[in-house]
Design a protein around this motif. Structure first.
Motif, PDB file in Angstrom:
ATOM      1  N   GLN A 170      -4.489  -7.759  -7.325  1.00 17.90           N
ATOM      2  CA  GLN A 170      -5.879  -8.147  -7.854  1.00 17.90           C
ATOM      3  C   GLN A 170      -5.983  -9.521  -7.659  1.00 17.90           C
ATOM      4  OE1 GLN A 170      -7.913  -5.126  -9.139  1.00 17.90           O
ATOM      5  NE2 GLN A 170      -6.067  -4.632  -8.015  1.00 17.90           N
ATOM      6  N   GLU A 171      -5.183 -10.285  -7.371  1.00 18.33           N
ATOM      7  CA  GLU A 171      -5.289 -11.591  -7.008  1.00 18.33           C
ATOM      8  C   GLU A 171      -5.517 -11.993  -5.562  1.00 18.33           C
ATOM      9  OE1 GLU A 171      -1.857 -13.590  -8.960  1.00 18.33           O
ATOM     10  OE2 GLU A 171      -2.456 -12.667 -10.777  1.00 18.33           O
ATOM     11  N   THR A 172      -5.473 -11.203  -4.722  1.00 21.89           N
ATOM     12  CA  THR A 172      -5.460 -11.250  -3.205  1.00 21.89           C
ATOM     13  C   THR A 172      -6.464 -10.471  -2.672  1.00 21.89           C
ATOM     14  OG1 THR A 172      -4.317 -11.652  -1.297  1.00 21.89           O
ATOM     15  CG2 THR A 172      -3.681  -9.557  -2.628  1.00 21.89           C
ATOM     16  N   THR A 173      -6.886 -10.621  -1.441  1.00 21.90           N
ATOM     17  CA  THR A 173      -7.864  -9.528  -0.942  1.00 21.90           C
ATOM     18  C   THR A 173      -7.317  -8.373  -0.286  1.00 21.90           C
ATOM     19  OG1 THR A 173      -7.431 -10.655   1.309  1.00 21.90           O
ATOM     20  CG2 THR A 173      -9.199 -11.610   0.240  1.00 21.90           C
ATOM     21  N   PRO A 174      -7.915  -7.304  -0.444  1.00 25.59           N
ATOM     22  CA  PRO A 174      -7.260  -5.750  -0.472  1.00 25.59           C
ATOM     23  C   PRO A 174      -6.683  -5.627   0.918  1.00 25.59           C
ATOM     24  CG  PRO A 174      -9.469  -5.571  -1.483  1.00 25.59           C
ATOM     25  CD  PRO A 174      -9.286  -7.151  -1.019  1.00 25.59           C
ATOM     26  N   GLU A 175      -7.219  -6.325   2.034  1.00 18.02           N
ATOM     27  CA  GLU A 175      -6.721  -6.117   3.405  1.00 18.02           C
ATOM     28  C   GLU A 175      -5.188  -6.506   3.673  1.00 18.02           C
ATOM     29  OE1 GLU A 175      -9.482  -9.363   3.474  1.00 18.02           O
ATOM     30  OE2 GLU A 175      -9.502  -7.226   2.986  1.00 18.02           O
ATOM     31  N   LYS A 176      -4.957  -7.450   2.662  1.00 17.00           N
ATOM     32  CA  LYS A 176      -3.445  -8.144   2.725  1.00 17.00           C
ATOM     33  C   LYS A 176      -2.403  -7.468   1.897  1.00 17.00           C
ATOM     34  CE  LYS A 176      -4.997 -12.916   3.252  1.00 17.00           C
ATOM     35  NZ  LYS A 176      -4.907 -14.244   2.444  1.00 17.00           N
ATOM     36  N   VAL A 177      -2.975  -6.384   1.162  1.00 18.39           N
ATOM     37  CA  VAL A 177      -2.161  -5.700   0.482  1.00 18.39           C
ATOM     38  C   VAL A 177      -1.654  -4.173   1.540  1.00 18.39           C
ATOM     39  CG1 VAL A 177      -1.742  -4.136  -1.672  1.00 18.39           C
ATOM     40  CG2 VAL A 177      -3.194  -6.328  -1.529  1.00 18.39           C
ATOM     41  N   LEU A 178      -0.564  -4.615   1.897  1.00 20.56           N
ATOM     42  CA  LEU A 178       0.098  -3.497   2.807  1.00 20.56           C
ATOM     43  C   LEU A 178       0.919  -2.498   2.144  1.00 20.56           C
ATOM     44  CD1 LEU A 178       0.665  -5.379   6.049  1.00 20.56           C
ATOM     45  CD2 LEU A 178      -1.420  -3.992   5.408  1.00 20.56           C
ATOM     46  N   LYS A 179       1.749  -2.969   0.945  1.00 22.07           N
ATOM     47  CA  LYS A 179       2.635  -2.289   0.106  1.00 22.07           C
ATOM     48  C   LYS A 179       2.301  -2.461  -1.008  1.00 22.07           C
ATOM     49  CE  LYS A 179       7.163  -2.839   1.169  1.00 22.07           C
ATOM     50  NZ  LYS A 179       8.457  -3.270   1.583  1.00 22.07           N
ATOM     51  N   LEU A 180       2.345  -1.377  -1.928  1.00 22.40           N
ATOM     52  CA  LEU A 180       1.982  -1.618  -3.260  1.00 22.40           C
ATOM     53  C   LEU A 180       2.825  -0.675  -4.199  1.00 22.40           C
ATOM     54  CD1 LEU A 180      -0.438  -2.505  -5.448  1.00 22.40           C
ATOM     55  CD2 LEU A 180      -1.451  -0.576  -4.850  1.00 22.40           C
ATOM     56  N   LYS A 181       3.249  -1.214  -5.463  1.00 18.11           N
ATOM     57  CA  LYS A 181       4.128  -0.294  -6.496  1.00 18.11           C
ATOM     58  C   LYS A 181       3.253  -0.278  -7.766  1.00 18.11           C
ATOM     59  CE  LYS A 181       7.562   0.909  -9.109  1.00 18.11           C
ATOM     60  NZ  LYS A 181       6.973   2.209  -9.434  1.00 18.11           N
ATOM     61  N   LEU A 182       3.137   0.755  -8.053  1.00 18.70           N
ATOM     62  CA  LEU A 182       2.330   0.984  -9.460  1.00 18.70           C
ATOM     63  C   LEU A 182       2.972   1.435 -10.678  1.00 18.70           C
ATOM     64  CD1 LEU A 182      -0.759   2.821  -7.783  1.00 18.70           C
ATOM     65  CD2 LEU A 182      -0.632   0.336  -8.378  1.00 18.70           C
ATOM     66  N   LYS A 183       2.762   0.946 -11.560  1.00 18.78           N
ATOM     67  CA  LYS A 183       3.270   1.642 -12.698  1.00 18.78           C
ATOM     68  C   LYS A 183       2.282   2.664 -13.475  1.00 18.78           C
ATOM     69  CE  LYS A 183       4.831  -2.876 -14.238  1.00 18.78           C
ATOM     70  NZ  LYS A 183       4.943  -3.826 -15.237  1.00 18.78           N
ATOM     71  N   GLU A 184       2.782   3.304 -14.308  1.00 20.39           N
ATOM     72  CA  GLU A 184       2.042   4.808 -14.768  1.00 20.39           C
ATOM     73  C   GLU A 184       0.638   4.337 -15.332  1.00 20.39           C
ATOM     74  OE1 GLU A 184       2.237   8.049 -18.266  1.00 20.39           O
ATOM     75  OE2 GLU A 184       4.207   6.752 -17.705  1.00 20.39           O
ATOM     76  N   GLU A 185       0.658   3.195 -15.999  1.00 14.24           N
ATOM     77  CA  GLU A 185      -0.594   2.920 -16.677  1.00 14.24           C
ATOM     78  C   GLU A 185      -1.723   2.268 -15.464  1.00 14.24           C
ATOM     79  OE1 GLU A 185       2.188  -0.566 -17.657  1.00 14.24           O
ATOM     80  OE2 GLU A 185       2.257   1.820 -17.507  1.00 14.24           O
ATOM     81  N   GLU A 186      -1.089   2.047 -14.258  1.00 14.39           N
ATOM     82  CA  GLU A 186      -1.844   1.424 -13.538  1.00 14.39           C
ATOM     83  C   GLU A 186      -2.575   2.404 -12.326  1.00 14.39           C
ATOM     84  OE1 GLU A 186       0.403  -2.685 -13.247  1.00 14.39           O
ATOM     85  OE2 GLU A 186       0.884  -1.173 -11.839  1.00 14.39           O
ATOM     86  N   VAL A 187      -2.136   3.598 -12.310  1.00 12.00           N
ATOM     87  CA  VAL A 187      -2.692   4.633 -11.296  1.00 12.00           C
ATOM     88  C   VAL A 187      -3.984   4.808 -11.287  1.00 12.00           C
ATOM     89  CG1 VAL A 187      -2.298   6.865 -10.501  1.00 12.00           C
ATOM     90  CG2 VAL A 187      -0.241   5.994 -11.256  1.00 12.00           C
ATOM     91  N   ALA A 188      -4.574   5.028 -12.535  1.00 12.19           N
ATOM     92  CA  ALA A 188      -6.057   5.386 -12.834  1.00 12.19           C
ATOM     93  C   ALA A 188      -6.753   4.131 -12.280  1.00 12.19           C
ATOM     94  CB  ALA A 188      -6.398   5.716 -14.074  1.00 12.19           C
TER      95      ALA A 188
END
Length: 192
Positions: free
Chosen positions: A32-50
């Protein structure tokens, strides 16, 4: 009045395995602190999926998505819009069905689905022409559709340790996938 239509190209430069492994794995908070095109790898927690699914269209450059242990009973269909995904980790979720729409992930090379509840793979998995590694360790898989063998040219690692498939079926699969390193061990239904 004239309108200019801009088509957004959703195809990013796909990283090779080494570069993808070295790239930064973002948490949802850091993403959330960077531009989306820089996010190539993402790890989510259960409460973040939605929250992620609400903004999924802004993460079209994503190449690795880690949904490990997010308590998903099904894969959200929106994920299949992420056509640049090369790595998908859905392990340790009570997922009962891998949807046929998985075929839309044409760039998928690494699929980690250990300890899921699905008993088979969809026949559409044959469309994953770049799939290199498939981990199903500890899953409830009992059956591989005949179309699965169409992955033979690219599939190099298949981990089916402790799945519910019979020894005979596992041996047959191993013989049919002669160029694939198949790791199999019999599932112990022991109770301690």
């Amino acid at each position: 009045m004239s309108f200019i239509v801009v088509f957004h190209n959703s195809y990013a430069q796909l990283l090779d395995e080494k570069a993808l492994k070295k790239s930064t794995k973002f948490s949802w908070e850091k993403a959330q602190e960077t531009t989306p095109e820089k996010v190539l790898k993402l790890k989510l927690k259960e409460e973040e999926v939605a929250l992620f699914l609400e903004k999924i269209e802004t993460y079209i450059y994503l190449q690795s998505l880690d949904l490990n242990n997010c308590n998903l009973s099904e894969l959200p269909k929106a994920i299949f819009k992420l056509t640049n995904l090369q790595e998908l980790i859905i392990s340790n979720n009570p997922i009962t069905v891998i949807p046929s729409e998985i075929e839309e992930l044409k760039n998928l090379k690494w699929l980690y689905a250990t300890f899921i509840k699905a008993t088979t793979l969809p026949s559409s998995i044959k469309e994953l022409k770049k799939l290199h590694t498939l981990f199903l360790w500890g899953s409830e898989i009992t059956y591989f559709p005949p179309e699965f063998l169409e992955l033979k040219p690219t599939l190099k690692i298949l981990n089916i340790r402790s799945v519910k498939i019979s020894k005979k079926a596992a041996k047959e699969l191993k013989n049919q996938l002669s160029d694939t390193r198949v790791r199999y061990s019999y599932r112990c239904d022991c109770s301690f």
